[in-house]
Scaffold this motif. Structure first.
Motif, mmCIF file in Angstrom:
data_model
loop_
_atom_site.group_PDB
_atom_site.id
_atom_site.type_symbol
_atom_site.label_atom_id
_atom_site.label_comp_id
_atom_site.label_asym_id
_atom_site.label_seq_id
_atom_site.Cartn_x
_atom_site.Cartn_y
_atom_site.Cartn_z
ATOM 1 N N GLN A 180 0.826 -1.284 0.002
ATOM 2 C CA GLN A 180 -0.087 -0.010 -0.029
ATOM 3 C C GLN A 180 0.858 0.960 0.003
ATOM 4 O OE1 GLN A 180 -2.917 -0.022 3.243
ATOM 5 N NE2 GLN A 180 -3.375 -2.159 2.951
ATOM 6 N N VAL A 181 0.580 2.282 -0.676
ATOM 7 C CA VAL A 181 1.281 3.410 -1.027
ATOM 8 C C VAL A 181 0.604 4.618 -0.389
ATOM 9 C CG1 VAL A 181 2.338 5.132 -2.530
ATOM 10 C CG2 VAL A 181 2.185 2.784 -3.117
ATOM 11 N N ILE A 182 1.132 5.400 0.623
ATOM 12 C CA ILE A 182 0.583 6.535 0.980
ATOM 13 C C ILE A 182 1.242 7.735 0.388
ATOM 14 C CG2 ILE A 182 0.156 7.892 3.283
ATOM 15 C CD1 ILE A 182 0.765 5.447 4.802
ATOM 16 N N MET A 183 0.377 8.485 -0.420
ATOM 17 C CA MET A 183 0.806 9.719 -1.084
ATOM 18 C C MET A 183 -0.205 10.178 -1.506
ATOM 19 S SD MET A 183 1.672 7.653 -4.810
ATOM 20 C CE MET A 183 1.916 9.442 -5.449
ATOM 21 N N ASN A 184 -0.113 11.498 -2.085
ATOM 22 C CA ASN A 184 -1.231 12.348 -2.767
ATOM 23 C C ASN A 184 -1.516 11.890 -4.137
ATOM 24 O OD1 ASN A 184 -2.758 14.507 -3.603
ATOM 25 N ND2 ASN A 184 -1.591 16.071 -2.874
ATOM 26 N N GLU A 218 4.615 -4.629 -6.627
ATOM 27 C CA GLU A 218 3.140 -4.563 -6.396
ATOM 28 C C GLU A 218 2.838 -5.453 -5.159
ATOM 29 O OE1 GLU A 218 0.830 -6.100 -9.604
ATOM 30 O OE2 GLU A 218 1.186 -4.416 -10.837
ATOM 31 N N THR A 219 3.803 -6.661 -4.720
ATOM 32 C CA THR A 219 3.765 -7.447 -3.617
ATOM 33 C C THR A 219 5.360 -7.521 -3.223
ATOM 34 O OG1 THR A 219 4.059 -9.601 -4.831
ATOM 35 C CG2 THR A 219 1.804 -8.634 -4.764
ATOM 36 N N VAL A 220 5.064 -8.098 -1.956
ATOM 37 C CA VAL A 220 6.552 -8.450 -1.037
ATOM 38 C C VAL A 220 6.279 -9.716 -0.397
ATOM 39 C CG1 VAL A 220 7.385 -6.109 -1.078
ATOM 40 C CG2 VAL A 220 6.029 -6.964 0.638
ATOM 41 N N VAL A 260 1.446 -3.820 4.453
ATOM 42 C CA VAL A 260 2.872 -3.589 3.869
ATOM 43 C C VAL A 260 2.543 -2.222 3.370
ATOM 44 C CG1 VAL A 260 4.797 -4.045 2.631
ATOM 45 C CG2 VAL A 260 3.206 -5.914 3.681
ATOM 46 N N VAL A 261 3.239 -1.035 3.735
ATOM 47 C CA VAL A 261 3.143 0.174 3.642
ATOM 48 C C VAL A 261 4.295 0.881 3.249
ATOM 49 C CG1 VAL A 261 2.338 2.442 4.736
ATOM 50 C CG2 VAL A 261 1.366 0.513 5.291
ATOM 51 N N VAL A 262 4.236 1.801 2.322
ATOM 52 C CA VAL A 262 5.418 2.626 1.733
ATOM 53 C C VAL A 262 4.881 3.832 1.834
ATOM 54 C CG1 VAL A 262 6.799 3.349 -0.024
ATOM 55 C CG2 VAL A 262 6.308 0.987 0.213
ATOM 56 N N ASP A 263 5.375 5.003 2.842
ATOM 57 C CA ASP A 263 4.872 6.131 2.958
ATOM 58 C C ASP A 263 5.827 7.277 2.200
ATOM 59 O OD1 ASP A 263 3.943 8.582 3.960
ATOM 60 O OD2 ASP A 263 4.192 8.140 5.960
ATOM 61 N N LEU A 264 5.164 7.959 1.131
ATOM 62 C CA LEU A 264 5.772 8.719 0.458
ATOM 63 C C LEU A 264 5.435 10.212 0.567
ATOM 64 C CD1 LEU A 264 5.455 6.977 -2.996
ATOM 65 C CD2 LEU A 264 7.227 6.892 -1.387
ATOM 66 N N THR A 265 4.786 10.220 1.882
ATOM 67 C CA THR A 265 4.232 11.703 2.056
ATOM 68 C C THR A 265 5.205 12.763 2.162
ATOM 69 O OG1 THR A 265 2.418 10.834 3.552
ATOM 70 C CG2 THR A 265 3.029 13.076 3.809
ATOM 71 N N LYS A 283 7.832 -0.980 4.851
ATOM 72 C CA LYS A 283 7.691 -1.386 6.157
ATOM 73 C C LYS A 283 6.352 -2.318 6.454
ATOM 74 C CE LYS A 283 9.571 2.787 8.174
ATOM 75 N NZ LYS A 283 9.353 3.948 8.958
ATOM 76 N N TYR A 284 6.230 -3.130 7.616
ATOM 77 C CA TYR A 284 5.360 -4.181 7.696
ATOM 78 C C TYR A 284 4.728 -3.771 9.175
ATOM 79 C CZ TYR A 284 2.991 -8.369 9.096
ATOM 80 O OH TYR A 284 1.820 -9.305 9.602
ATOM 81 N N ASN A 285 3.525 -3.501 9.125
ATOM 82 C CA ASN A 285 2.799 -3.382 10.372
ATOM 83 C C ASN A 285 2.278 -4.538 11.196
ATOM 84 O OD1 ASN A 285 2.610 -0.463 9.890
ATOM 85 N ND2 ASN A 285 0.842 -0.589 8.984
ATOM 86 N N GLN A 286 3.491 -5.164 11.897
ATOM 87 C CA GLN A 286 3.241 -6.252 12.760
ATOM 88 C C GLN A 286 2.367 -6.189 13.662
ATOM 89 O OE1 GLN A 286 5.736 -4.205 13.107
ATOM 90 N NE2 GLN A 286 7.004 -4.697 14.749
#
Length: 449
Positions: free
Chosen positions: A89-93, A104-106, A128-133, A145-148
């Motif tokens: 999942q991507v966090i971005m505008n 796409e997957t890890v 599974v998150v990638v923060d591009l903010t 990163k993985y939110n365990q």
């Protein structure tokens, strides 16, 4: 001190097993042995001894202790679990930027006690998150990163980093067209007469270099998705849209709207046409075709309106070269281009022969075909404007043929201004007759208007 504690534990376990298991089992066995003869008294006496009961209690206590101890060890051992193909999942505008380079997957490896791993896998959170903010357009190396679910678990992400390129997102308006898929699944007597899509304009969004690749945007209308396939207007919803480059490859851009609707008009145009048998070749010397009879004289054809308008008959060729006598042909009708269905597919043709004779027609006017626009044509002399035509065939066939039944013409395809000698061509309405121009070529002059 530890030995005393362990002894108390074993004593308590033995007492518990003695009360809850040994004594009830012993009573059950005694009840069973009462039903047998006196020979079983020895077993009863042995089983009722205090030493025997203590021995049995000790064995059962040891077995239970070992089983419980092994289970606890197994449950407390460290282990690893692999979570494959977890979506990223991507966090971005997303309204302002486009990102490329992210997987796409890890795969995620979880390491910890089996009890913790069990609870972790049952947890609904596996993000599974990638923060591009805050990142600006350009190339960046980012962590995945993985939110365990549990802090007691270690994890490894593969890949754990990615090099991404962030582009400004731009938009353009494009004309929308459509493609019809799986048309062959439609009944051959039906045709798609009209397609009305809910919009003919869409907005494509993405990186500027991607938008430049887009040559066309199409709605892919799958005929297999029609609720019914019959004459009428049928509405198809949620039609997907695709963007393509000039080579037909899909271009990954955002399309707004993502899907559209369309009204499909299905009709069943048809036309009844005569079957025209065309002899190919020349029959034996001295013979001519006296009759051509077919098992079917007409055929109903189905196709689009434009194709039907252009057809005046269905041709069927038969080979009569060196034919010496009557013959029957069994033939398959070929569908003209654009025709989807015919109600007759096979016919039988009977050809009859008789003795040949000839007849001459004089003064047949010469016509002109395929003259280019902007030009006029005329014969050089009177002899170049008419021609005599010899008819060869059975007397009963040719005796009633006159000049109006014969066409003599010049094919002027490719001819320009000037004087030209052109071959005379002759045709007639009756295919049983051979038409021959006595004058093979004539002279004409083509001039500009």
């Amino acid at each position: 001190m530890k030995k005393t504690t362990n002894s108390n534990i074993f004593h308590k376990i033995g007492s518990f097993l003695d009360r809850k298991i040994i004594i009830p089992i012993t009573k059950l066995i005694l009840k069973i042995t009462e039903k047998f003869d006196k020979s079983s008294r020895k077993f009863e006496n042995w089983l009722s001894k205090t030493s025997t009961l203590l021995f049995i209690s000790l064995i059962i206590a040891i077995i239970v202790f070992v089983v419980v101890d092994q289970k606890m060890l197994l449950f407390s051992e460290s282990s690893a679990e692999l979570l494959k193909s977890q979506p990223v999942q991507v966090i971005m505008n997303e309204e302002a930027y486009v990102v490329e380079g992210l997987p796409e997957t890890v795969d995620i490896t979880l390491i910890g006690r089996k009890a913790d791993l069990y609870f972790a896998k049952q947890s609904p959170s596996h993000d599974v998150v990638v923060d591009l903010t805050g990142l600006k357009p350009g190339t960046h190396r980012v962590n995945i990163k993985y939110n365990q679910a549990l802090a007691s678990i270690d994890y490894n992400v593969n890949p754990s980093t990615a090099t991404v390129i962030i582009y400004p997102k731009i938009s353009e308006t494009r004309t929308l067209t459509y493609d019809l898929l799986n048309q062959d699944s439609l009944d051959s007597r039906l045709v798609i007469d009209d397609v009305s899509i809910s919009t003919d304009k869409v907005v494509i969004k993405g990186a500027e270099y991607q938008l430049k690749k887009v040559a066309t945007v199409k709605a892919l209308i799958d005929i297999n998705n029609l609720v019914k396939k019959e004459v009428g207007v049928i509405t198809v919803n949620d039609i997907p849209l695709k963007a393509y480059d000039e080579n037909g490859n899909v271009v990954d851009v955002e399309i707004v709207p993502e899907k559209i609707n369309a009204d499909i008009t299905i009709t069943s145009p048809s036309k009844e046409l005569p079957i025209k048998v065309i002899p190919v070749g020349t029959v034996s010397f001295g013979k001519a075709i006296s009759s051509i009879d077919t098992s079917e004289t007409n055929v109903i054809v189905y196709g689009d309106e434009e194709t039907l308008k252009s057809l005046t008959y269905i041709p069927v060729e038969i080979d009569v070269n060196d034919l010496k006598g009557n013959k029957q042909y069994k033939l398959e009708l070929e569908k003209p281009v654009g025709i989807r269905h015919m109600d007759v597919n096979n016919i039988t043709v009977n050809v009859g022969l008789d003795n040949s004779t000839s007849k001459e027609l004089t003064g047949v006017d010469i016509k002109y075909r395929n003259l280019a626009d902007g030009y006029t044509v005329q014969g050089i002399s009177a002899n170049d404007t008419t021609v005599s035509v010899t008819l060869k065939g059975v007397e009963s066939v040719i005796k009633n043929i006159n000049n109006d039944d014969v066409t003599a013409y010049l094919d002027l395809t490719g001819y320009g201004e000037g004087v030209h000698e052109v071959e005379v061509l002759v045709t007639g309405d009756d295919v049983k007759v051979e038409y021959v121009a006595k004058t093979m070529k004539v002279n004409i002059r083509i001039t500009k208007k």
